[in-house]
Design a protein around this motif. Structure first.
Motif, PDB file in Angstrom:
ATOM      1  N   GLY B  41     -47.523  18.668 -23.379  1.00  0.00           N
ATOM      2  CA  GLY B  41     -46.377  19.034 -22.548  1.00  0.00           C
ATOM      3  C   GLY B  41     -46.031  17.871 -21.650  1.00  0.00           C
ATOM      4  N   HIS B  42     -44.888  17.974 -20.996  1.00  0.00           N
ATOM      5  CA  HIS B  42     -44.470  16.884 -20.102  1.00  0.00           C
ATOM      6  C   HIS B  42     -45.364  16.827 -18.871  1.00  0.00           C
ATOM      7  CE1 HIS B  42     -40.935  15.695 -22.294  1.00  0.00           C
ATOM      8  NE2 HIS B  42     -40.603  16.962 -22.449  1.00  0.00           N
ATOM      9  N   GLY B 215     -42.945  22.929 -16.378  1.00  0.00           N
ATOM     10  CA  GLY B 215     -43.332  23.673 -15.181  1.00  0.00           C
ATOM     11  C   GLY B 215     -42.304  23.504 -14.093  1.00  0.00           C
ATOM     12  N   PRO B 216     -42.380  24.244 -12.992  1.00  0.00           N
ATOM     13  CA  PRO B 216     -43.325  25.344 -12.798  1.00  0.00           C
ATOM     14  C   PRO B 216     -42.965  26.552 -13.667  1.00  0.00           C
ATOM     15  CG  PRO B 216     -41.822  25.175 -10.928  1.00  0.00           C
ATOM     16  CD  PRO B 216     -41.491  24.045 -11.852  1.00  0.00           C
ATOM     17  N   GLU B 252     -39.425  17.194 -31.522  1.00  0.00           N
ATOM     18  CA  GLU B 252     -38.241  18.043 -31.400  1.00  0.00           C
ATOM     19  C   GLU B 252     -38.405  19.009 -30.233  1.00  0.00           C
ATOM     20  OE1 GLU B 252     -35.330  18.981 -32.827  1.00  0.00           O
ATOM     21  OE2 GLU B 252     -35.268  21.116 -32.331  1.00  0.00           O
ATOM     22  N   PHE B 253     -39.618  19.609 -30.142  1.00  0.00           N
ATOM     23  CA  PHE B 253     -39.885  20.559 -29.050  1.00  0.00           C
ATOM     24  C   PHE B 253     -39.828  19.845 -27.700  1.00  0.00           C
ATOM     25  CE2 PHE B 253     -42.720  22.502 -25.983  1.00  0.00           C
ATOM     26  CZ  PHE B 253     -42.393  23.837 -26.050  1.00  0.00           C
ATOM     27  N   LEU B 254     -40.503  18.684 -27.610  1.00  0.00           N
ATOM     28  CA  LEU B 254     -40.644  18.017 -26.312  1.00  0.00           C
ATOM     29  C   LEU B 254     -39.358  17.343 -25.854  1.00  0.00           C
ATOM     30  CD1 LEU B 254     -44.137  16.286 -26.590  1.00  0.00           C
ATOM     31  CD2 LEU B 254     -43.534  18.274 -25.226  1.00  0.00           C
ATOM     32  N   HIS B 255     -38.608  16.792 -26.813  1.00  0.00           N
ATOM     33  CA  HIS B 255     -37.492  15.947 -26.381  1.00  0.00           C
ATOM     34  C   HIS B 255     -36.134  16.590 -26.590  1.00  0.00           C
ATOM     35  CE1 HIS B 255     -40.130  12.724 -25.379  1.00  0.00           C
ATOM     36  NE2 HIS B 255     -40.718  12.831 -26.558  1.00  0.00           N
ATOM     37  N   ALA B 260     -37.912  16.511 -20.567  1.00  0.00           N
ATOM     38  CA  ALA B 260     -38.446  16.416 -19.203  1.00  0.00           C
ATOM     39  C   ALA B 260     -37.313  16.619 -18.199  1.00  0.00           C
ATOM     40  CB  ALA B 260     -39.088  15.050 -18.991  1.00  0.00           C
ATOM     41  N   PRO B 261     -37.477  17.541 -17.254  1.00  0.00           N
ATOM     42  CA  PRO B 261     -36.382  17.896 -16.356  1.00  0.00           C
ATOM     43  C   PRO B 261     -35.890  16.703 -15.527  1.00  0.00           C
ATOM     44  CG  PRO B 261     -38.462  18.900 -15.629  1.00  0.00           C
ATOM     45  CD  PRO B 261     -38.701  18.280 -16.957  1.00  0.00           C
TER      46      PRO B 261
END
Lengths: 290, 266
Positions: B41-42, B215-216, B252-255, B260-261
């Motif tokens: 995760g980020h 998160g959060p 694909e999921f992460l980016h 990342a917010p």
């Protein structure tokens, strides 16, 4: 691994290796050089200062003796520190020994109590809140200001002097120990938690070694302050000791003796500091800087 | 009992202080014995928080963790942690760092001589026998992490918890250590839970990859089964379509879906 360093059979070994004859010529000069670089500059400065002092103090209106006069006046004191003619007429070695004995007792006391109290206020927030403000005030009281009170309480010179050493040197030991304990990295605490290190073993194997560099910083400052305090205290309480020797020399106008004594005081103070740093280096296995 | 998972993380929620929004929310994860699971995760999504809950270093605000039929309530050697920054004690040698853990955790079952043997065996396992008498500040970052892994394995843990173990290492050292961890996992069959932010690392090492949302209030977004046969070879996998597909799915999921917010706003 052996296969990689194989050389072709036909190649003569002398081609791949540097000629050995050039090695010894380099080493002697190269080995002495770092020492010379460290020893020569301070030596040159000392000689220059002595020369300057000689010139300035040789003038007609000079109030202090030049080095040549110090040597002439205090020759016995410089070359033979071990004579003992009874009473206070002893060599500097005996005076220094008496002072060092007082420091040893007072400083040992402040090391034990300082580390114990430091561990307490480093661990307990309540103890820190209660004690820290008081310590911050008390530690600014100059050593000699304690002397009258301590003479009144102990009614004897020896314990009074030891108390002054204790009260002077205990503060940096307490404060540094407390900071050391508070700064033990969370990682080390986590490691201890995972392997279930608890109770005395946790203190002995994790907290004390982790705080040791800080503790030794405190001890080093403390031993320096002890030495400062004892010289001043001895001037007032009298008896055998380098502090009283200086005061006695002043009363009999032996300025040369005072200068020799000051040189000894400085050298012993320096030795004490280096000794403590060395002890720290050995005990913390090199994690404390010298 | 046979149906019960080896490591059962059920509905774990973690909130700090008086904050109303939890860091982690309702994490449910079941890990089988001998499985290698990665959590990715980020930064700041609470990966390490989850690992700390499993380690027992941090109490969960809700839910719980059961390992091999026993509820986790405090830290212990059955859940050995390899910390991100190795956390070796600098005043002890490599040997002594491992020996301290061995003495502390196995003194009841092993004699003094056996503990020495076991310490040496673990030094050999992470190939650090040659540096056993050196102190941590005398060896490289990769070597320190090897000692950290050796120390963790020496506790004979039921599950090995790796908290971004290779994050601080250069790429070549990292690859080397990943291969060693794979070899050790194959040899010992240890159950492993690894926190990472490196996609290639996760795909190469894991049986399953757990992807956390940002998160959060992070949750498990997706769990990917990496269907690659073991032993795995990093060179052969580069062109393997299943490796490429798994890698693409995580990227694909992460980016794409959970960028990342902080970066998305910028």
């Amino acid at each position: 691994m052996n296969a990689t360093v194989q050389t072709p059979v036909a190649a003569p070994p002398s081609v791949t290796r540097p000629a050995p004859s050039s090695m010894p010529a380099l080493t002697l000069g190269a080995r002495l050089r770092p020492y010379a670089e460290r020893v020569l500059p301070p030596l040159a400065v000392v000689l220059a200062l002595m020369g300057l002092w000689e010139v300035v103090a040789s003038g007609p209106g000079a109030t202090l003796p030049p080095p040549s006069k110090v040597w002439a006046d205090a020759h016995d004191l410089i070359v033979d520190p071990f004579f003992d003619r009874g009473g206070l007429d002893k060599g500097l070695f005996w005076h220094l020994l008496a002072s060092l004995q007082r420091v040893a007792v007072g400083f040992a006391l402040s090391a034990v109590i300082g580390i114990a109290v430091g561990l307490l206020i480093g661990t307990s927030k309540l103890a820190m809140r209660g004690l820290d403000p008081i310590f911050q005030v008390l530690r600014t009281v100059p050593p000699l200001a304690w002397l009258p009170l301590s003479l009144a309480a102990f009614r004897e010179a020896q314990p009074s002097a030891i108390f002054v050493i204790f009260i002077t040197s205990v503060w940096p030991i307490i404060i540094n120990t407390a900071v050391g304990v508070r700064n033990v990295p969370a990682d080390y605490r986590n490691v201890a938690a995972v392997i279930r290190l608890r109770g005395p073993a946790y203190w002995w194997r994790i907290i004390l070694p982790a705080a040791a560099p800080y503790i030794f910083t405190g001890l080093r400052i403390g031993v320096g302050l002890s030495w400062l305090a004892i010289i001043a205290a001895e001037m007032l309480i009298g008896g055998v000791g380098i502090g009283f020797f200086i005061w006695d020399a002043w009363n009999s106008s032996n300025l040369s003796d005072i200068i020799v004594a000051l040189a000894y005081v400085g050298l012993v103070g320096f030795a004490l500091d280096r000794l403590m740093a060395l002890a720290g280096h050995l005990v913390t296995r090199g994690t404390a800087t010298v | 009992m046979a149906m019960q998972p080896f490591l059962d993380i059920s509905d774990v929620t973690v909130a700090f202080g008086r904050s109303r929004v939890p860091v982690l929310n309702g994490i449910d994860l079941k890990v089988a014995r001998g499985e290698y699971v990665s959590v990715i995760g980020h930064s700041g999504c609470g990966k390490s928080t989850l690992l700390n809950v499993v380690a027992g270093l941090l109490p969960a605000s809700g839910g719980g963790v059961v390992l091999d039929g026993k509820e986790v309530s405090d830290p212990g050697p059955d859940r050995a942690v390899v910390f991100q920054n190795h956390s070796l004690l600098p005043w002890l040698t490599c040997y002594e760092n491992i020996r301290l853990a061995v003495d502390q955790t196995l003194s009841k079952s092993l004699s003094r001589a056996e503990r020495h043997e076991w310490t040496m065996e673990n030094l050999a396992l992470v190939r650090m026998t040659h540096a056993k008498d050196r102190r941590p500040n005398e060896i490289s970052g990769g070597m320190k992490q090897r000692i950290g892994i050796g120390r963790a394995l020496a506790m004979k843990p039921k599950v090995l918890l790796l908290d971004e173990p290779f994050g601080a290492l250069d790429a070549l050292t990292r690859a080397h250590l990943q291969d060693q961890v794979m070899a050790i996992h194959a040899e010992l069959g240890t159950t492993v839970m690894m926190i990472t932010h490196d996609v290639d690392e996760a795909v190469l090492l894991s049986d399953r990859i757990v992807m956390l949302t940002n998160g959060p209030n992070a949750r498990i977004g997706e769990i990917l089964e990496v269907g690659l046969a073991r032993p795995r070879d990093r060179l052969a996998l580069v062109a393997d379509p299943r490796f490429i597909a798994a890698r693409a799915a995580v990227l694909e999921f992460l980016h794409h879906r959970h960028a990342a917010p902080g970066l998305a706003a910028a």
